[in-house]
Structures are given as structure tokens and as C-alpha cells.
Design a protein around this motif. Structure first.
Motif, PDB file in Angstrom:
ATOM      1  N   THR A 156     -54.219  86.848 -64.838  1.00  0.00           N
ATOM      2  CA  THR A 156     -54.253  85.957 -66.001  1.00  0.00           C
ATOM      3  C   THR A 156     -52.861  85.418 -66.360  1.00  0.00           C
ATOM      4  O   THR A 156     -52.672  84.862 -67.441  1.00  0.00           O
ATOM      5  CB  THR A 156     -54.848  86.685 -67.214  1.00  0.00           C
ATOM      6  N   ARG A 157     -51.930  85.547 -65.460  1.00  0.00           N
ATOM      7  CA  ARG A 157     -50.544  85.157 -65.766  1.00  0.00           C
ATOM      8  C   ARG A 157     -50.380  83.640 -65.872  1.00  0.00           C
ATOM      9  O   ARG A 157     -49.699  83.132 -66.767  1.00  0.00           O
ATOM     10  CB  ARG A 157     -49.620  85.712 -64.686  1.00  0.00           C
ATOM     11  N   ALA A 158     -50.993  82.914 -64.963  1.00  0.00           N
ATOM     12  CA  ALA A 158     -50.745  81.472 -64.869  1.00  0.00           C
ATOM     13  C   ALA A 158     -51.057  80.710 -66.159  1.00  0.00           C
ATOM     14  O   ALA A 158     -50.266  79.840 -66.570  1.00  0.00           O
ATOM     15  CB  ALA A 158     -51.517  80.883 -63.694  1.00  0.00           C
ATOM     16  N   LEU A 163     -48.552  77.450 -70.729  1.00  0.00           N
ATOM     17  CA  LEU A 163     -48.283  77.140 -72.129  1.00  0.00           C
ATOM     18  C   LEU A 163     -46.818  76.787 -72.342  1.00  0.00           C
ATOM     19  O   LEU A 163     -46.486  75.838 -73.070  1.00  0.00           O
ATOM     20  CB  LEU A 163     -48.653  78.327 -73.025  1.00  0.00           C
ATOM     21  N   PHE A 164     -45.929  77.540 -71.730  1.00  0.00           N
ATOM     22  CA  PHE A 164     -44.502  77.289 -71.892  1.00  0.00           C
ATOM     23  C   PHE A 164     -44.077  76.059 -71.097  1.00  0.00           C
ATOM     24  O   PHE A 164     -43.259  75.255 -71.568  1.00  0.00           O
ATOM     25  CB  PHE A 164     -43.703  78.516 -71.460  1.00  0.00           C
ATOM     26  N   GLU A 165     -44.639  75.903 -69.908  1.00  0.00           N
ATOM     27  CA  GLU A 165     -44.274  74.753 -69.084  1.00  0.00           C
ATOM     28  C   GLU A 165     -44.673  73.440 -69.745  1.00  0.00           C
ATOM     29  O   GLU A 165     -43.979  72.426 -69.603  1.00  0.00           O
ATOM     30  CB  GLU A 165     -44.938  74.869 -67.709  1.00  0.00           C
ATOM     31  N   THR A 166     -45.780  73.442 -70.478  1.00  0.00           N
ATOM     32  CA  THR A 166     -46.286  72.221 -71.128  1.00  0.00           C
ATOM     33  C   THR A 166     -45.917  72.161 -72.611  1.00  0.00           C
ATOM     34  O   THR A 166     -46.447  71.329 -73.354  1.00  0.00           O
ATOM     35  CB  THR A 166     -47.813  72.115 -70.962  1.00  0.00           C
ATOM     36  N   ARG A 167     -45.044  73.042 -73.054  1.00  0.00           N
ATOM     37  CA  ARG A 167     -44.511  73.055 -74.421  1.00  0.00           C
ATOM     38  C   ARG A 167     -45.606  73.184 -75.474  1.00  0.00           C
ATOM     39  O   ARG A 167     -45.574  72.523 -76.521  1.00  0.00           O
ATOM     40  CB  ARG A 167     -43.670  71.800 -74.676  1.00  0.00           C
ATOM     41  N   GLN A 168     -46.555  74.059 -75.190  1.00  0.00           N
ATOM     42  CA  GLN A 168     -47.617  74.306 -76.156  1.00  0.00           C
ATOM     43  C   GLN A 168     -47.352  75.543 -77.003  1.00  0.00           C
ATOM     44  O   GLN A 168     -48.222  75.971 -77.756  1.00  0.00           O
ATOM     45  CB  GLN A 168     -48.950  74.460 -75.419  1.00  0.00           C
ATOM     46  N   SER A 237     -37.617  71.527 -77.091  1.00  0.00           N
ATOM     47  CA  SER A 237     -37.425  71.602 -75.643  1.00  0.00           C
ATOM     48  C   SER A 237     -36.838  72.971 -75.349  1.00  0.00           C
ATOM     49  O   SER A 237     -36.536  73.737 -76.275  1.00  0.00           O
ATOM     50  CB  SER A 237     -36.500  70.470 -75.158  1.00  0.00           C
ATOM     51  N   GLY A 238     -36.667  73.270 -74.078  1.00  0.00           N
ATOM     52  CA  GLY A 238     -36.235  74.628 -73.737  1.00  0.00           C
ATOM     53  C   GLY A 238     -35.075  74.673 -72.768  1.00  0.00           C
ATOM     54  O   GLY A 238     -35.103  75.427 -71.789  1.00  0.00           O
ATOM     55  N   LYS A 239     -34.046  73.888 -73.014  1.00  0.00           N
ATOM     56  CA  LYS A 239     -32.892  73.876 -72.131  1.00  0.00           C
ATOM     57  C   LYS A 239     -32.032  75.134 -72.330  1.00  0.00           C
ATOM     58  O   LYS A 239     -31.985  75.701 -73.421  1.00  0.00           O
ATOM     59  CB  LYS A 239     -32.037  72.631 -72.383  1.00  0.00           C
ATOM     60  N   MET A 240     -31.353  75.517 -71.273  1.00  0.00           N
ATOM     61  CA  MET A 240     -30.499  76.707 -71.316  1.00  0.00           C
ATOM     62  C   MET A 240     -29.446  76.566 -72.417  1.00  0.00           C
ATOM     63  O   MET A 240     -28.766  75.546 -72.514  1.00  0.00           O
ATOM     64  CB  MET A 240     -29.822  76.906 -69.957  1.00  0.00           C
ATOM     65  N   HIS A 241     -29.322  77.593 -73.251  1.00  0.00           N
ATOM     66  CA  HIS A 241     -28.311  77.673 -74.317  1.00  0.00           C
ATOM     67  C   HIS A 241     -28.447  76.545 -75.346  1.00  0.00           C
ATOM     68  O   HIS A 241     -27.508  76.259 -76.089  1.00  0.00           O
ATOM     69  CB  HIS A 241     -26.885  77.658 -73.741  1.00  0.00           C
ATOM     70  N   GLN A 242     -29.609  75.936 -75.421  1.00  0.00           N
ATOM     71  CA  GLN A 242     -29.788  74.758 -76.264  1.00  0.00           C
ATOM     72  C   GLN A 242     -29.412  74.998 -77.721  1.00  0.00           C
ATOM     73  O   GLN A 242     -28.663  74.210 -78.317  1.00  0.00           O
ATOM     74  CB  GLN A 242     -31.245  74.300 -76.185  1.00  0.00           C
TER      75      GLN A 242
END
Length: 309
Positions: A156-158, A163-168, A237-242
Motif C-alpha cells: 500500500t506504499r504507492a 499524495l506527496f508527489e501530487t501535492r495533495q 511546494s517541496g523544494k530542498m531547504h525551502q
């Protein structure tokens, strides 16, 4: 499809897979490894073959004289780094058949890396719960504390990763910054945007003002006193160190941040003065049950203003 390891997880840590060239100037797989890992003692490395610690895809131990070209992939356990247990602890906030949610402390990395192996949230949690299938669904910086989600089983990982990949997933953070001399609370709330780039082998991310923004954070003030400013952050958004970069750009660099606005260089961890950034909440609709989910930290930022003081 991922290639399964023939070796079981040991002490919460999986075996390492190494791709071996099928042709080359090395007569044996052992000779290739000696050349590849030139910093290791050659005889010590070859003795691992003798002890059956380096295996083929089917789990068969390889000999030190196994010819090059016999196996394209081999597996072995890395020698673990010498670690002193970090004086911080994880707290399990939620556990079911599919998800485990923890409250990660400052100073503990999400996954193993460098000198941190057992001192990572993933390995500690695997050992604590006896579940070697645990995997992080997202990550927090080592210096950041707060809510962190893990998948409990691969089946059930995918959907949770999607959710995170699509910013939900709505993420809410808190931060505490030194109050600037020219502090002006009337500027807030605001939305800050810029373009963040992560370059290879660079510790800090770079900002490119010539490109369209790819990072956005909504920022509002929770409280302020004569010393500090306490902010609520909602990254879009989820950029590194944002979050660290955006607050530093507003002259609100997070207290005890070793990277922004200035790189301080490597220093011993100061457990009495953690970076004042906290992953406070995660909100999302569960992709398996369609039920709303909210997970919240039990931690607070020690340098935040005391209300009513």
C-alpha cells in the motif's frame, strides 16, 4: 521492478547491492572490488569472500577467485560506522497496518547516510517495531523536528507516496527567528516565491532570480516579542531547504540554522540549541479509506515567545 535482495535485513539495515562490470581489466570480482574500494584493506576485503559474506543474486556465496563476468550484481553488508547513540528519541504518534507516523526529534536524520546508520529515524523505527518493511513516505531534514510518515508495507506504499508527489498533502510548520532591527509585522501574512536550485556536491541550495519561481510558501506571524518572531509556514511546494531559504530571504533566518543565511561549517551537535523549525501538522485524505487524516506534533519550539508573558 525492484531487484530483491537475497540477504535479509540485519539490525534494521538492508544489504548493499553492487553492480559489477561484466568485462574489464580485473580477472576476478574480488580484484574489481579492491580497485573500486581502494581505501579499504585488500586482504580484509577478500577475507569477506572467505567468510561467505558476499553473495550472488540467488544468495550463493562467492569466492575470492570468482571470475569477472560471472555475476553482474552482488550483495553484501556494509561495515557499520562506529556510532554513539544520539540523546534524542522518536515518539510513535500513529500505527496501523499501512501507516506509521512518528514525532521525529531534532538531530535525527530520516534515513541512514554518512556517519548515521542506527542513528536514523528509519532504522530506529524498524528495530523498535520489528518491521523491516518500513519505508519513509517523505523526509525531514536532520535539523528539523516533527511529524514524519512511514509506509508499513510495500503493498500500500504507492498511493501514499503519490499524495506527496501530487501535492495533495497540506503541510504546516512553525519556526522561530531572531527579531530583526527593522521588524515590521504589517508585512504579514504574505506569500513568498523564488526559484530554488540544488547543485550537486553543494550543501546549500542556490536561488536563481532570473527564472520563474518554483518554490512558494505562505507565511504568517503567530507571535513576536522583543527577542524573536514565531511564524506559521504553509509550503505550497517541496523544494530542498525551502522554508529555511524563504525565511532567510525575509531577514528572518531560523534560529540555530547552520546553513542559512550563512554556512557555519561543521560543528559538533549542540543538543541544547536545536534549529527552531518544526513540522507541526500533516493534513490529507487517505487514499485507501477516503477519510480525512490529520497528524500533529506534540513538540514545541523552545525559543518561541511565551504567550501572556
Amino acid at each position: 521492478m525492484a531487484m530483491l535482495s537475497p540477504l535479509p535485513v540485519r539490525d534494521g539495515v538492508g544489504a548493499t547491492r553492487l553492480h559489477v562490470p561484466m568485462t574489464g581489466d580485473w580477472p576476478t570480482i574480488g580484484a574489481y572490488m579492491i580497485d573500486r574500494f581502494f581505501h579499504l584493506d585488500p586482504e580484509g576485503l577478500l577475507s569477506r569472500f572467505d567468510r561467505g559474506e558476499i553473495v550472488a543474486r540467488d544468495g550463493t556465496p562467492l569466492a575470492r577467485d570468482t571470475p569477472l563476468g560471472v555475476e553482474e550484481f552482488i550483495w553484501y553488508y556494509r561495515d557499520p560506522p562506529v556510532e554513539t547513540r544520539l540523546p534524542v528519541e522518536i515518539e510513535v504518534l500513529h500505527q496501523d497496518d499501512d501507516l506509521v507516523v512518528i514525532d521525529k526529534p531534532h538531530f535525527l536524520p530520516t534515513i541512514p547516510g554518512g556517519k548515521f546508520l542506527q542513528n536514523s529515524a528509519l532504522i530506529r523505527l524498524r528495530n523498535l517495531l520489528g518491521n523491516d518493511e518500513l519505508a519513509p513516505i517523505h523526509r525531514l531534514d536532520r535539523a528539523t523536528a516533527g511529524v514524519l510518515m512511514f509506509s508499513a508495507r510495500p503493498q500500500t506504499r504507492a498511493p501514499y507516496q503519490l499524495l506527496f508527489e501530487t501535492r495533495q498533502v497540506q503541510k504546516v510548520y512553525e519556526a522561530v527567528s531572531a527579531r530583526p532591527v527593522d521588524w515590521d509585522a504589517s508585512r504579514f501574512p504574505l506569500v513568498y516565491r523564488n526559484h530554488i536550485v540544488k547543485l550537486r556536491n553543494e550543501l546549500k541550495v542556490q536561488v536563481d532570480d532570473e527564472r520563474e519561481p518554483n518554490a512558494e510558501t505562505a507565511i504568517e506571524v503567530i507571535d513576536a516579542d522583543e527577542r524573536v518572531v514565531h511564524t506559521l509556514l504553509r509550503p505550497h511546494s517541496g523544494k530542498m531547504h525551502q522554508l529555511r531559504v524563504h525565511l532567510a530571504a525575509l531577514n528572518l533566518g531560523i534560529l540555530n540554522d547552520p546553513f542559512y543565511p550563512e554556512l557555519r561549517g561543521e560543528r559538533p551537535d549542540d543538543f541544547d540549541h536545536p534549529m527552531q523549525l518544526l513540522a507541526r501538522e500533516l493534513h490529507f485524505v487517505d487514499p485507501l479509506s477516503d477519510a480525512p487524516r490529520v497528524f500533529s506534533t506534540t513538540r514545541t519550539l523552545q525559543d518561541a515567545p511565551v504567550s501572556g508573558a
